[in-house]
Design a protein around this motif. Sequence first.
Motif, mmCIF file in Angstrom:
data_model
loop_
_atom_site.group_PDB
_atom_site.id
_atom_site.type_symbol
_atom_site.label_atom_id
_atom_site.label_comp_id
_atom_site.label_asym_id
_atom_site.label_seq_id
_atom_site.Cartn_x
_atom_site.Cartn_y
_atom_site.Cartn_z
ATOM 1 N N ALA A 45 18.430 10.353 55.176
ATOM 2 C CA ALA A 45 18.337 10.445 53.951
ATOM 3 C C ALA A 45 20.176 10.938 53.389
ATOM 4 O O ALA A 45 20.558 10.192 52.514
ATOM 5 C CB ALA A 45 17.455 11.380 53.250
ATOM 6 N N GLN A 48 22.384 7.893 54.328
ATOM 7 C CA GLN A 48 22.323 6.864 53.356
ATOM 8 C C GLN A 48 23.119 6.891 52.070
ATOM 9 O O GLN A 48 23.765 6.119 51.548
ATOM 10 C CB GLN A 48 20.583 6.551 53.021
ATOM 11 C CG GLN A 48 20.285 5.459 52.278
ATOM 12 C CD GLN A 48 20.969 4.199 52.877
ATOM 13 O OE1 GLN A 48 20.254 3.981 54.090
ATOM 14 N NE2 GLN A 48 21.527 3.245 52.285
ATOM 15 N N VAL A 49 23.329 8.347 51.767
ATOM 16 C CA VAL A 49 24.215 8.534 50.687
ATOM 17 C C VAL A 49 25.475 8.241 50.746
ATOM 18 O O VAL A 49 26.401 7.450 50.139
ATOM 19 C CB VAL A 49 24.112 9.951 50.043
ATOM 20 C CG1 VAL A 49 25.013 10.384 49.063
ATOM 21 C CG2 VAL A 49 22.731 10.467 49.900
ATOM 22 N N ASP A 52 25.621 4.393 50.796
ATOM 23 C CA ASP A 52 25.452 4.042 49.396
ATOM 24 C C ASP A 52 26.821 3.886 48.416
ATOM 25 O O ASP A 52 27.273 3.275 47.794
ATOM 26 C CB ASP A 52 24.437 4.648 48.535
ATOM 27 C CG ASP A 52 23.056 4.336 49.119
ATOM 28 O OD1 ASP A 52 22.854 3.225 49.813
ATOM 29 O OD2 ASP A 52 22.101 5.029 48.661
ATOM 30 N N ARG A 144 20.097 18.335 46.840
ATOM 31 C CA ARG A 144 18.980 17.762 46.594
ATOM 32 C C ARG A 144 18.390 18.168 45.007
ATOM 33 O O ARG A 144 18.401 19.167 44.750
ATOM 34 C CB ARG A 144 17.928 18.155 47.379
ATOM 35 C CG ARG A 144 16.540 17.345 47.257
ATOM 36 C CD ARG A 144 15.506 17.768 47.995
ATOM 37 N NE ARG A 144 15.664 17.445 49.367
ATOM 38 C CZ ARG A 144 15.346 16.346 49.817
ATOM 39 N NH1 ARG A 144 14.702 15.331 49.255
ATOM 40 N NH2 ARG A 144 15.404 16.404 51.335
ATOM 41 N N GLY A 147 14.433 15.136 43.782
ATOM 42 C CA GLY A 147 13.959 14.495 44.838
ATOM 43 C C GLY A 147 15.104 13.510 45.756
ATOM 44 O O GLY A 147 14.623 12.993 46.652
ATOM 45 N N HIS A 148 16.173 13.457 45.228
ATOM 46 C CA HIS A 148 17.135 12.575 46.064
ATOM 47 C C HIS A 148 18.360 13.657 46.146
ATOM 48 O O HIS A 148 18.716 14.620 45.383
ATOM 49 C CB HIS A 148 17.423 11.554 45.233
ATOM 50 C CG HIS A 148 17.882 11.205 43.895
ATOM 51 N ND1 HIS A 148 17.086 11.546 42.688
ATOM 52 C CD2 HIS A 148 18.964 11.383 43.362
ATOM 53 C CE1 HIS A 148 17.716 11.713 41.649
ATOM 54 N NE2 HIS A 148 19.095 11.606 42.036
ATOM 55 N N TRP A 149 19.405 13.269 47.140
ATOM 56 C CA TRP A 149 20.549 13.794 47.320
ATOM 57 C C TRP A 149 21.619 13.338 46.561
ATOM 58 O O TRP A 149 21.831 12.214 46.369
ATOM 59 C CB TRP A 149 21.038 13.669 48.780
ATOM 60 C CG TRP A 149 20.049 14.497 49.911
ATOM 61 C CD1 TRP A 149 19.210 13.981 50.552
ATOM 62 C CD2 TRP A 149 20.309 15.887 49.951
ATOM 63 N NE1 TRP A 149 18.583 14.830 51.101
ATOM 64 C CE2 TRP A 149 18.931 16.069 50.829
ATOM 65 C CE3 TRP A 149 20.959 16.873 49.572
ATOM 66 C CZ2 TRP A 149 18.844 17.183 51.329
ATOM 67 C CZ3 TRP A 149 20.668 17.876 50.121
ATOM 68 C CH2 TRP A 149 19.497 18.379 51.281
#
Length: 167
Positions: A45, A48-49, A52, A144, A147-149
């Motif tokens: 996760a 992935q940041v 992105d 966080r 629910g996301h970083w």
Amino acid sequence: MPRIPRPFGIVLCVVALAGCGGKAQHTTTTTAPAEHTASAAERAALTQVAADLINAYEQADAKTLCGLLTPAARDHWRSQLAAGNPALDGRPCPQLITSDTFGDPADQPPAIDEAGTFKFRRVTTDGTHATLTFPDGRSWHLIRTGGHWLITDIPLVPRSLMSSQTT
């Protein structure tokens, strides 16, 4: 009175002692949770940041890039850019990424060079905060939320503007 089997009795004593010790520690300790190496799912996760961010930067997708930063990180980034280029002062985040400030491929922000290699020395977390550490020792900090970083600290200023700033 029935006799308790020895292994079971030892387990009960250990559990009782651990419970007592653990309870005392929780009432006297107020420090943040210890940072640890991220689990495979956390690592996926978090990295992935980074992916992105690189994708958004390369595609000049300002909305996505700005959405990966906390509001405080966007404000800090905006002030750093304006310190190096006063013409950028007051522009909203999406306009900053689409400005000509990022047009020179030889003058990319350190974050772009770091994430572009997609190699990490360490990925750590304490539950709600995380750090991506790159091979050169530089780090990105994330939190966080919802629910996301989101990125809280990242070197996203082109080198030419960093060198013109006084610290």
